[in-house]
Design an enzyme around this catalytic site. Structure first.
Site, short mmCIF file in Angstrom:
data_model
loop_
_atom_site.label_atom_id
_atom_site.label_comp_id
_atom_site.label_asym_id
_atom_site.label_seq_id
_atom_site.Cartn_x
_atom_site.Cartn_y
_atom_site.Cartn_z
N LYS A 107 5.18 10.09 12.38
CA LYS A 107 6.26 10.73 11.65
C LYS A 107 6.65 12.08 12.25
O LYS A 107 7.71 12.61 11.93
CB LYS A 107 5.88 10.89 10.18
CG LYS A 107 5.75 9.55 9.46
CD LYS A 107 5.54 9.73 7.98
CE LYS A 107 5.62 8.42 7.21
NZ LYS A 107 4.44 7.55 7.41
C1 LIG Z 1 4.42 6.18 7.23
C2 LIG Z 1 3.33 5.44 7.92
C3 LIG Z 1 3.41 4.06 8.20
C4 LIG Z 1 4.56 3.20 7.70
O1 LIG Z 1 5.75 3.43 8.39
P1 LIG Z 1 7.14 2.88 7.80
O2 LIG Z 1 8.18 3.41 8.69
O3 LIG Z 1 7.23 3.45 6.41
O4 LIG Z 1 7.05 1.40 7.78
C5 LIG Z 1 2.39 3.47 8.93
N1 LIG Z 1 1.33 4.17 9.34
C6 LIG Z 1 1.21 5.50 9.09
C7 LIG Z 1 0.01 6.21 9.57
C8 LIG Z 1 2.20 6.18 8.37
O5 LIG Z 1 2.06 7.49 8.12
#
Ligand SMILES: *Cc1c(COP(=O)(O)O)cnc(C)c1O
Length: 430
Positions: A107
């Site tokens: 993210k």
């Molecule tokens: C947010 C997150 C996900 C999921 O990603 P999406 O885009 O919501 O499908 C998977 N793994 C981790 C570690 C995350 O922080």
């Protein structure tokens, strides 16, 4: 570039407005009006480009000149100040490590890009923006770090008291400056409800410009295309069919991969790997899309019962179930299976995966049981240190803190404890 609302009841907007608004007034997600594939030669010559050059080519049509080339390039190089290594785990199975950024989760890419776009749009300091987010863990940290010190933007993060990991809490509460953490006496759902109420409360919205920073924002969603191309660049054998397995919760990450495919990146199939939250795997099996309450698991960043980005995936495949089913496979895995995968990855390949990456690995293995002659990449979305409480007892080994974590783990937590919506409102208005 214009963006339309997927609810089709709101006017089209520019990239800038889509970023500032987040969600359209009719509550629909924004979607770009056009997607133009990049020239074949771009992918054929991919080895000639640097990461920032790739990212620029990939994103520029979606900005449509609203940020001048020079500024966009500097936003990109600021965003991408870490590595994206592709590691071979076993024959024809690779992991793309997306956890080398400041908060050690993928993210970081979206949050950093979005923060810098907002800052650009606010360059004259004429409309200060408050970013209000609720987090169950990873989102808050990435947003806090991504927006730290960004001019004209205040960040307020709500998190559920005692329900995030120690590392995650430190990432939310130790930065200071323009980042304020509110520790809520309640669950993630309570935090989320408070945030939603604030967005609809004109006492607040008349006085301050609120925006959200979750994955529905186009400036968080689209830059996630970058690293699918970075992975392709690193593959030695580009002629063998390529499959990506993405551990999915809100399905924003996988949806960005599908956009990269639309641009011409040669991806053969997508695998959406989920934990017990199996709305999408069930949909692909039954054609019946039925959102439910989320179930708590050890891969908790994917505990989503109603994936917000799935509607964009439907749009990409022209709302045609058959088309989608051809491209997308989806499997759900239990926590038991996930722990088993973490252990076997460690024992057989000397690789320490976090629970989310392990789910991605399981998805890929399951697909490859039926399909030979493909090479697969699973996304490792977070560093295992972020889920120490889960990983260490499985592999029976202590994971040392990387530099990013050492820097914050002994800092003093600063958070305001709140119990009610009125306390949030007072905090925002003071
Ligand atoms: C947010 C997150 C996900 C999921 O990603 P999406 O885009 O919501 O499908 C998977 N793994 C981790 C570690 C995350 O922080």
């Amino acid at each position: 570039m214009n963006y339309y609302s997927l609810n089709k009841k709101a006017p089209k907007v520019s990239f800038q407005d889509a970023v500032i608004k987040g969600l359209a007034p009719d509550k629909g997600l924004y979607f770009p009006e056009e997607i133009t594939p990049l020239p074949k030669s771009f992918f054929e010559n991919i080895n000639k480009y640097t990461y920032p050059e790739i990212a620029f080519e990939v994103i520029k049509q979606f900005i449509g000149g609203e940020i001048p080339e020079k500024d966009l390039k500097s936003i990109i190089s600021d965003t991408l100040n870490f590595e994206f290594p592709l590691i071979e785990i076993e024959k024809d199975i690779y992991t793309l490590e997306l956890f080398h950024g400041p908060t050690m989760a993928f993210k970081d890419v979206g949050a950093r890009f979005m923060a810098r776009c907002l800052s650009y749009f606010n360059k004259n300091n004429d409309n200060e923006i408050t970013v209000l987010v609720a987090t169950s863990g990873d989102t808050g940290g990435a947003v806090a770090s991504g927006f730290l010190g960004v001019k004209g933007v205040n960040v307020v993060i709500l998190y559920p008291s005692k329900k995030v990991s120690n590392v995650q809490e430190k990432q939310l509460t130790t930065l200071g400056k323009n980042i304020k953490a509110l520790e809520v006496d309640g669950t993630f759902d309570d935090c989320h409800k408070m945030v939603k109420t604030a967005f609809l409360d004109s006492d607040i919205t008349d006085k301050i410009q609120l925006t959200s920073a979750n994955s529905i924002n186009v400036a968080r969603w689209l830059p996630q295309m970058f690293y699918f191309v970075f992975a392709y660049q690193q593959l030695k054998n580009k002629s063998k069919k390529i499959v990506f397995s993405i551990p999915s919760g809100n399905f924003g990450n996988i949806c960005a991969g599908m956009m990269a495919q639309k641009l011409g990146l040669p991806i053969y199939k997508f695998i959406a790997a989920t934990n017990a939250n199996a709305v999408v795997p069930i949909y692909l099996e039954t054609e019946n899309y039925h959102p439910v309450d989320s179930i708590q698991t050890i891969s908790n960043a994917m505990d989503v019962g109603d994936p917000s980005n799935f509607i964009r995936i439907q749009e990409i495949y022209d709302n045609n179930f058959r088309k989608l089913k051809k491209q997308l496979h989806s499997y759900s895995f239990t926590d038991y299976k996930t722990r088993e995968a973490m252990l076997s990855l460690y024992k057989d390949s000397n690789y320490i995966a976090d629970p989310h990456g392990a789910v991605g690995y399981l998805g890929l293995k399951k697909y490859k049981e039926k399909q030979s002659g493909v090479q697969g990449i699973f996304l490792e979305t977070a560093h295992p240190v972020k889920f120490l409480e889960v990983v260490e007892p499985v592999i029976k080994k202590t994971i040392p803190y990387p530099q990013q974590i050492k820097e914050i783990i002994n800092k003093k937590k600063e958070a305001t404890f709140i119990k009610t919506y009125d306390e949030l409102k007072m905090f925002l208005l003071k």
